[in-house]
Design a protein around this motif. Sequence first.
Motif, short mmCIF file in Angstrom:
data_model
loop_
_atom_site.label_atom_id
_atom_site.label_comp_id
_atom_site.label_asym_id
_atom_site.label_seq_id
_atom_site.Cartn_x
_atom_site.Cartn_y
_atom_site.Cartn_z
N VAL A 73 -8.90 -1.01 -15.95
CA VAL A 73 -10.36 -1.18 -15.95
C VAL A 73 -10.86 -1.43 -17.37
CG1 VAL A 73 -12.56 -0.01 -15.53
CG2 VAL A 73 -10.74 0.09 -13.80
N ASN A 74 -10.36 -0.64 -18.34
CA ASN A 74 -10.76 -0.82 -19.74
C ASN A 74 -10.39 -2.21 -20.25
OD1 ASN A 74 -11.86 1.73 -19.98
ND2 ASN A 74 -9.98 2.64 -20.77
N ALA A 75 -9.27 -2.73 -19.77
CA ALA A 75 -8.82 -4.06 -20.18
C ALA A 75 -9.57 -5.16 -19.43
CB ALA A 75 -7.32 -4.20 -19.92
N LYS A 76 -10.40 -4.75 -18.48
CA LYS A 76 -11.12 -5.69 -17.61
C LYS A 76 -10.15 -6.57 -16.83
CE LYS A 76 -15.40 -5.62 -20.27
NZ LYS A 76 -15.58 -4.24 -19.99
N ASP A 77 -8.98 -6.01 -16.56
CA ASP A 77 -7.98 -6.67 -15.72
C ASP A 77 -8.18 -6.12 -14.31
OD1 ASP A 77 -5.79 -7.52 -14.25
OD2 ASP A 77 -4.33 -7.07 -15.83
N PHE A 78 -9.14 -6.69 -13.61
CA PHE A 78 -9.54 -6.14 -12.32
C PHE A 78 -8.53 -6.44 -11.22
CE2 PHE A 78 -13.58 -6.73 -14.72
CZ PHE A 78 -13.77 -5.38 -14.98
N ASP A 79 -7.77 -7.52 -11.36
CA ASP A 79 -6.69 -7.76 -10.41
C ASP A 79 -5.63 -6.67 -10.55
OD1 ASP A 79 -7.85 -10.03 -9.28
OD2 ASP A 79 -6.82 -11.39 -10.67
N GLY A 80 -5.30 -6.34 -11.79
CA GLY A 80 -4.35 -5.25 -12.04
C GLY A 80 -4.87 -3.93 -11.51
N ALA A 81 -6.16 -3.68 -11.71
CA ALA A 81 -6.77 -2.44 -11.21
C ALA A 81 -6.69 -2.37 -9.69
CB ALA A 81 -8.22 -2.34 -11.68
N ARG A 82 -6.99 -3.50 -9.03
CA ARG A 82 -6.89 -3.53 -7.57
C ARG A 82 -5.45 -3.28 -7.13
NH1 ARG A 82 -11.04 -7.21 -8.38
NH2 ARG A 82 -9.70 -9.01 -8.67
N GLY A 83 -4.50 -3.79 -7.90
CA GLY A 83 -3.09 -3.55 -7.59
C GLY A 83 -2.74 -2.08 -7.67
N VAL A 84 -3.27 -1.39 -8.68
CA VAL A 84 -3.02 0.05 -8.81
C VAL A 84 -3.63 0.80 -7.63
CG1 VAL A 84 -3.50 2.13 -10.18
CG2 VAL A 84 -2.81 0.01 -11.32
N VAL A 85 -4.86 0.43 -7.26
CA VAL A 85 -5.51 1.07 -6.11
C VAL A 85 -4.65 0.89 -4.86
CG1 VAL A 85 -7.51 0.97 -4.56
CG2 VAL A 85 -7.85 0.90 -7.03
N GLY A 86 -4.12 -0.31 -4.66
CA GLY A 86 -3.26 -0.58 -3.51
C GLY A 86 -1.98 0.23 -3.55
N ARG A 87 -1.40 0.35 -4.73
CA ARG A 87 -0.16 1.13 -4.87
C ARG A 87 -0.42 2.60 -4.61
NH1 ARG A 87 1.49 -0.88 -10.66
NH2 ARG A 87 3.04 0.78 -10.55
N VAL A 88 -1.54 3.11 -5.11
CA VAL A 88 -1.90 4.51 -4.85
C VAL A 88 -2.09 4.73 -3.36
CG1 VAL A 88 -3.73 6.25 -5.15
CG2 VAL A 88 -2.85 4.99 -7.13
N ASP A 89 -2.81 3.83 -2.74
CA ASP A 89 -3.06 3.92 -1.30
C ASP A 89 -1.73 3.98 -0.54
OD1 ASP A 89 -4.53 3.95 1.09
OD2 ASP A 89 -4.52 1.77 1.22
N GLU A 90 -0.82 3.10 -0.91
CA GLU A 90 0.49 3.05 -0.26
C GLU A 90 1.26 4.36 -0.45
OE1 GLU A 90 4.41 0.64 -1.41
OE2 GLU A 90 2.76 -0.66 -0.76
N LYS A 91 1.26 4.88 -1.67
CA LYS A 91 1.98 6.13 -1.95
C LYS A 91 1.38 7.29 -1.16
CE LYS A 91 4.89 4.62 -5.08
NZ LYS A 91 6.31 4.58 -4.82
N VAL A 92 0.06 7.33 -1.06
CA VAL A 92 -0.60 8.39 -0.29
C VAL A 92 -0.22 8.27 1.18
CG1 VAL A 92 -2.83 9.25 0.52
CG2 VAL A 92 -2.50 8.76 -1.92
N GLU A 93 -0.30 7.06 1.72
CA GLU A 93 0.04 6.85 3.13
C GLU A 93 1.48 7.23 3.43
OE1 GLU A 93 -0.85 2.92 4.48
OE2 GLU A 93 -3.00 3.17 4.14
N GLN A 94 2.38 6.99 2.49
CA GLN A 94 3.79 7.30 2.69
C GLN A 94 4.12 8.76 2.41
OE1 GLN A 94 5.74 4.49 0.09
NE2 GLN A 94 5.45 2.78 1.49
N GLY A 95 3.11 9.52 1.97
CA GLY A 95 3.34 10.93 1.67
C GLY A 95 4.05 11.17 0.36
N GLN A 96 4.12 10.14 -0.49
CA GLN A 96 4.81 10.26 -1.77
C GLN A 96 3.88 10.67 -2.90
OE1 GLN A 96 6.52 6.38 -2.25
NE2 GLN A 96 8.07 6.72 -0.68
#
Length: 132
Positions: A73-96
């Motif tokens: 977010v600080n880098a204003k790399d919003f595609d990268g930020a969205r990628g992190v959100v997606g990865r977090v979502d995936e890890k939460v869903e998988q119980g990891q």
Amino acid sequence: ARKFRSDGSAKKAVEVYKAALEHSPRRQQFVFGLSEAYSELGQHDESIQLLEDVLVGHEHIPEYWLALLASYVNAKDFDGARGVVGRVDEKVEQGQLRLKKQHTNILNNLSKNIPTSTVSSSEIVKGEGGVE
């Protein structure tokens, strides 16, 4: 190192944090300090790479994910930020990855800085065992 940062000497803080990490490579205080010092210098790629490297083998630690999201977010790399959100979502869903309420609050606040209607912080917290 914090004193250097507060005095506006982020460059010197980077040197001190790097030296400290040589002795304690996974110490969160040093990792986060170095990441923030990089960001203060506008060296967002270095901040992001540091956090991506630290995450390897430590994907279960929410604070690393939050710091990584903040760096994108600080880098204003919003595609990268969205990628992190997606990865977090995936890890939460998988119980990891388990997020406490304080983590979801920070995640939601950071997600508000991502300029798109396609990323919703509510997508991250499914409530199926992922949030404590």
